[in-house]
Design an enzyme around this catalytic site. Structure first.
Site, mmCIF file in Angstrom:
data_model
loop_
_atom_site.group_PDB
_atom_site.id
_atom_site.type_symbol
_atom_site.label_atom_id
_atom_site.label_comp_id
_atom_site.label_asym_id
_atom_site.label_seq_id
_atom_site.Cartn_x
_atom_site.Cartn_y
_atom_site.Cartn_z
ATOM 1 N N ASP A 145 6.806 -44.732 33.636
ATOM 2 C CA ASP A 145 6.818 -45.813 34.265
ATOM 3 C C ASP A 145 8.091 -46.572 34.881
ATOM 4 O O ASP A 145 7.589 -47.431 35.692
ATOM 5 C CB ASP A 145 6.443 -47.155 33.281
ATOM 6 C CG ASP A 145 4.711 -46.805 33.413
ATOM 7 O OD1 ASP A 145 3.823 -46.487 33.897
ATOM 8 O OD2 ASP A 145 4.457 -46.580 31.456
ATOM 9 N N GLU A 245 -2.677 -47.329 38.871
ATOM 10 C CA GLU A 245 -3.737 -47.773 38.321
ATOM 11 C C GLU A 245 -3.812 -49.623 38.043
ATOM 12 O O GLU A 245 -5.133 -50.328 37.862
ATOM 13 C CB GLU A 245 -3.949 -47.439 36.912
ATOM 14 C CG GLU A 245 -2.462 -47.336 36.171
ATOM 15 C CD GLU A 245 -2.820 -47.078 35.388
ATOM 16 O OE1 GLU A 245 -4.144 -45.393 34.263
ATOM 17 O OE2 GLU A 245 -1.453 -46.501 34.847
ATOM 18 N N GLN A 303 1.053 -36.161 35.770
ATOM 19 C CA GLN A 303 1.912 -36.901 36.384
ATOM 20 C C GLN A 303 2.384 -36.709 35.730
ATOM 21 O O GLN A 303 4.222 -36.505 36.075
ATOM 22 C CB GLN A 303 1.578 -37.966 37.373
ATOM 23 C CG GLN A 303 1.496 -38.929 36.459
ATOM 24 C CD GLN A 303 0.326 -40.274 36.800
ATOM 25 O OE1 GLN A 303 0.624 -40.701 37.855
ATOM 26 N NE2 GLN A 303 -1.040 -40.091 36.775
#
Lengths: 415, 415
Positions: A145, A245, A303
């Site tokens: 992230d 998302e 990913q």
């Protein structure tokens, strides 16, 4: 500097990445080679392995197999999402950790993970200090992230970014094959920070990427989104969109929840919504509105685990982060996370730096607003300049008979 | 053998693959180097480009850029799903094709695609013969589905298989990270033939793949499926399942249609159902039944365009198929498809052979029942022995600044 002899525990936590094992290997290898560290343990499933007294003896592993960790995705030791309680409210877990540390004479604790893991490190470190147990605690960052505060970037992000940009290019070419209209919506991970989704902008920079990119950093306006897509689709007959998302409206309400109004959204033990499906949902809605063919594509687990396409820069930096954590701890440092300080002025350079755990824990780093275009549907050059050096180089794993040769550890449980 | 001087057209058709451009390059390069072929045209979007008189002059392309086609996914010339009518019913299109062939003095037609494309080749070839226009027509196989009759395997399949097996391994590792229960359902392409889904069995062969694999070749029994998953989940706490998008019940009814009972399923111009979503649907249903965490993952377009993970064997064989088609046509052969004849006895060898277009067109090759286990939920060693040599070698594209350098053609339209 006082020489602190004793064992060490290395644990992995949170969602895995393509290179978290490269960091683990950096720490394990350096610890095994150290004169001061007497024994190297790997915690089974992070802090849970400490609480459950399931530690692997890393010296029992074959050296060549261990080295394969550099190119093996996911968390080889196992991970967890266990959140330690506030020790002022309930210190049961901490007492148990201290008990295990004493049992194995553990004087070094290395924890590899994201925000929550740095919080775990910080709490353990403080508890040990308060209880007079000498122990050096170091955090090794990891999160695809890229939302850890204080470091230029996080190990794991660069490989995920490389996979996302590469795959966006390949899908761009694929989606242009027919001369019929087509809108493609790519759904990319990222709850609150858009770093991963933004990586698709590198493909756009190469002329083969999404036309529109929507991040959680900018409030999502559904009507504006439909208008954006329609404009590009009408001009080109094709439109590729990348969405995080975690895109949410101006009130902070997740779009996926808005669409599923009334339905229950599953949450993990941290209370994070278990997202998914916004790409397909948007694709279906565009189909209804524009009457064209659409496709929603979720990059899903690929990913974060596509080690076959890892960034060589990422693998080396991840290894360095693990190695540095051990070296620093042996040299007397504690209560820090290894971060990266980078320079992009005359070529790219990356150095490690030490950050206070308390500073890092539970602070999320988002994409600066000025790196996002004014309309909020694309990235500026600042972002591309930031991300490009991170994806440099290919760290292809060794292949045997056409498939990657990933590490298989023996995982001998310590007695 | 009569030397037939004239121009050639190369067209691409059907769904793209990672290596269809390698075949196109094999044909284009060989044709450009030929003394007999006077001009090399690329048809824009396959046979539609011929009908619309949009042909690219391939000699206008830079040679180095053309060479990049070997590692560039998708159809660089553009593809179509246009189905020619039966010439006995309506020969409008054929008359138009003849007109264009005459206009550009086209004496060679190379068409690169799957079943439908071989049918197109066959019809054009017959029409030209009937109308006394001398023209040599050759089919170059391409389909990730691997369902072309008469050839050992199809260019495109091997790279898709390599991507699927590699990704299945990476997901296997990722899905084992937490010590909590988890069922993962991988949805892989394949309407009637399970070759692609079966490729995940190579990962299982390596000890890092799906526990259960369901193909369209075996009637799908939902209750048996749930029982299979429950058994493995209860034993291991994890279960990975691979399903073909085209799994159907004993009456041949698609499972995705059964679940969507009453809803309209979109169909393409060939009447094929536009499938998708069975993986997520099954994952959701398992979640309800077993109460565990589940995840449905669709390999979507990635499985057919991941050129960054192409099989070196596939790239070389695809190039060879295109090259051989041109060489054979120049040497007087027509109305054939280039197929592969392989030997796996003492190492793997692959030779081209010529197959009658009429034999190949519209016949689907499925996985032999004896290569599937008795229970119908896994593959036998025969399949793995068949597939392993196909995925051998890595054909990584050249990289620039961390991303693949894919071909960008000028596409100069011929006058």
């Amino acid at each position: 500097m006082k020489v602190l002899k004793g064992a060490c525990i290395i644990g992995q936590s949170g969602g895995p990445s393509s290179v978290i094992n490269a960091s683990a290997y950096g720490a394990i290898r350096t610890a095994l080679d150290s004169d001061v560290i007497t024994k190297v343990y790997g915690a089974a499933h992070g802090i849970k392995g400490v609480l459950d007294d399931v530690l692997y003896d890393m010296s029992a592993e074959d050296a060549e197999e261990l080295a394969l960790l550099k190119n093996t995705p996911s968390s080889a030791l196992g991970s967890c999402r266990y959140k330690l309680k506030d020790p002022d409210v309930d210190d049961t877990d901490y007492k148990r950790i201290l008990e295990i540390f004493k049992k194995y004479d553990v004087r070094y604790f290395f924890y590899n993970g994201g925000n929550d893991s740095m919080d775990t490190c910080n709490k353990i470190s403080k508890f040990m200090l308060k209880n007079g147990y000498e122990c050096r605690v170091m955090g090794i960052p990891k999160t695809i992230d890229n939302d850890l505060f204080g470091t230029d970037h996080c190990p794991g992000y660069s490989s995920a970014a490389k996979y996302i940009a590469t795959t966006a290019m390949e899908i761009y070419l694929d989606a242009r094959v027919y001369d019929t209209g087509m809108v493609t919506v790519l759904e990319i991970m990222g709850r609150h920070a858009g770093w991963l989704t933004a990586a698709s902008a590198i493909a756009t920079h190469y002329g083969m990427g999404p036309d529109l990119i929507y991040l959680p950093e900018v409030p999502f306006d559904l009507e504006k989104f439909y208008a954006d897509v329609e404009r590009i689709y009408k001009a080109n007959g094709k439109c590729i969109v990348a969405v995080s998302e975690g895109i949410a409206d101006a009130d902070g309400k997740l779009m996926v929840e808005k669409f599923a109004e009334g339905a229950n959204v599953a949450r993990d033990s941290f209370g994070h919504a278990q997202l998914g499906g916004i790409g397909v949902t948007l694709a279906n809605n565009i189909k209804e509105r524009l009457g064209c063919k659409t496709r929603g594509i979720e990059f899903s687990l690929m990913q974060r685990c596509a080690a076959h396409s890892a960034s060589a820069t990422d693998v080396e930096e991840s290894f360095l982060a693990g190695k540095t954590a051990v070296e620093c701890a042996v040299n007397g440092i504690t209560d820090k996370m290894v971060g990266f300080k980078c320079n992009r002025e005359n070529g790219y350079t990356c150095e490690t730096e030490l950050l206070d755990l308390s500073e890092v824990a539970n602070t999320e780093k988002k994409i600066p607003r000025e790196w996002i275009n004014e309309e909020g549907n694309g990235l500026n050059k600042e972002f591309v300049d930031y991300a490009l050096p991170l994806i440099a180089g290919e760290a292809h794993p060794p292949y045997v008979n056409g498939l990657p040769r990933f590490a298989k550890l023996k995982k001998v449980v310590a007695k």
